[in-house]
Design a protein around this motif. Sequence first.
Motif, PDB file in Angstrom:
ATOM      1  N   ASN A  55      31.085  27.834  35.403  1.00 32.87           N
ATOM      2  CA  ASN A  55      32.033  28.715  36.090  1.00 32.87           C
ATOM      3  C   ASN A  55      33.468  28.247  35.897  1.00 32.87           C
ATOM      4  N   VAL A  92      33.411  42.126  36.514  1.00 34.15           N
ATOM      5  CA  VAL A  92      33.735  40.694  36.469  1.00 34.15           C
ATOM      6  C   VAL A  92      34.830  40.360  37.467  1.00 34.15           C
ATOM      7  N   GLU A  95      33.437  40.441  41.140  1.00 31.70           N
ATOM      8  CA  GLU A  95      32.571  39.289  41.380  1.00 31.70           C
ATOM      9  C   GLU A  95      33.378  37.998  41.421  1.00 31.70           C
ATOM     10  N   SER A  96      34.388  37.892  40.569  1.00 23.37           N
ATOM     11  CA  SER A  96      35.206  36.683  40.551  1.00 23.37           C
ATOM     12  C   SER A  96      36.032  36.554  41.817  1.00 23.37           C
TER      13      SER A  96
END
Length: 246
Positions: A55, A92, A95-96
């Motif tokens: 991550n 993305v 979610e980030s």
Amino acid sequence: MMYAGLNWAAYSGLLLLALWIPALFVSLRRFDALMRRGQARGPVRGLGFGLFLINLAGRNIALPLVGGILFFQGWRLDPILQLGINLLVLGVVFESIRSIRADGRELKRFSRRDAQQSARQLALENRLQDRAWPWSIAHCFLPFAGIYYAITRRTITPLLWDFLARFVVLLASAGILVLFHFLLPLDAEQIINEPTLTNELWVQLWIRSIVGLLVVLINVVAGVLPVKAAIRRIQADARIRLEARE
């Protein structure tokens, strides 16, 4: 060919680059908190720590890389592919944002503890708690890790040693590559057009490949070992200063 015209893919690239700024800051702070000696990692153990590193690399390296590619080369995609990329990027981003906010809440307890000390005292204590190897590798691979470390530890020694070592090794590497270019000249057209390569060409290709790999390895080592030595040096200095204050 490079073209930076605005299109839907370019907008997605700009969105990823905008997300990269807070993601970079939170990720470096999270890495800082986990790499302190005696700090309990909680759920970030074993496989969880491996996922955290993935991550971390995704936030610090993949986000600006993909964002730059979409901004400069997204015009090559047809409208249907641009739509698919936009939907993927939006997923993305959402979610980030959730994971970044979760890391931010986790870091609040460190901020409350750090606020109780003076900035200079905190910087000296953080130097002693640092793990040298992880931070040395972070200086080499993570963008702006050296600058973050210099600001939070109030010292430019690791950053300066990193720059000087890389500069010297880069000059040496360029000299080695130029030397091998003259000692083992290769004709690119001959390699492409020849149906079968001679044994001499194979040997030259193998030698060039091995030398190239060694040069890359030397550059990586030169970006890690000097920083590790610099961190050990500032830790010894911090220990002396803290003992003098007691």
